[in-house]
Motif scaffolding. Structure first.
Motif: not given
Length: 196
Positions: A50-52, A86
């Motif tokens: 995931p993008h964080v 997140t």
């Protein structure tokens, strides 16, 4: 130019965020693309990653750099010694700034008390649940910078404590803060209109 497939939010996640925050699907999609743009440090060819965002990503946002409370706003996203956030975390914070609806329920993140807690936390620098005289002075100094004299700042500080500190213990509790803010229209002052 093709679509960035690493920046596609799964429908189940989009639906869940929409349900919990009250943002429209279009708003969430737009904000997710901005979130992905901020996450420049990680390559996301693997959709399972995931993008964080971390604090450094926020420090490069020009609007936060010029805001006297920019550091405190960034701190709000990284409360509890959190190092990364997140997209869901990001949206839950942004939901605090959604205007309250005139009809129907607001989500758990968008209530008058949550808005007040957010503002209170801006002043509660050490996170101990009370705003001390020193914390109030520090945040007021951030806000006014060099535009007031130390004497003026002290005067504002004393007046604020006199008005807000109901139990006269030299600190402002959240209950004290809510009491003082009862006369304020925080719903309007702490709301941002998000584009659809």
């Amino acid at each position: 130019m093709g679509q960035d497939h690493s920046c596609v939010l799964p429908k189940s996640e989009l639906d869940s965020i929409r349900e919990n925050t009250g943002f429209s699907s279009q708003q969430i999609t737009r904000l997710y693309h901005r979130f992905c743009q901020l996450d420049k440090t990680t390559r996301h060819e693997d959709k399972a990653v995931p993008h964080v965002l971390n604090r450094r990503h926020f420090e490069h946002i020009p609007q936060l750099n010029i805001n006297p409370l920019g550091v405190r706003i960034i701190d709000a996203f990284f409360s509890g010694n959190r190092e990364m956030i997140t997209f869901r975390d990001f949206m839950e914070i942004l939901a605090i700034f959604r205007p309250l609806r005139q009809e129907g329920p607001d989500g758990p993140y968008n209530t008058r008390d949550r808005k007040l807690q957010f503002v209170f936390d801006m002043y509660d620098v050490d996170g101990d649940g009370v705003i001390s005289k020193e914390e109030l002075a520090r945040v007021l100094q951030m806000m006014v910078g060099v535009h007031v004299t130390p004497e003026q700042l002290k005067y504002v500080l004393e007046l604020t404590l006199e008005e807000a500190d109901d139990d006269h213990d030299g600190e402002i509790s959240f209950e004290d803060f809510k009491h003082v803010m009862a006369r304020s229209i925080v719903e309007e002052k702490l709301s941002i209109r998000f584009l659809s």
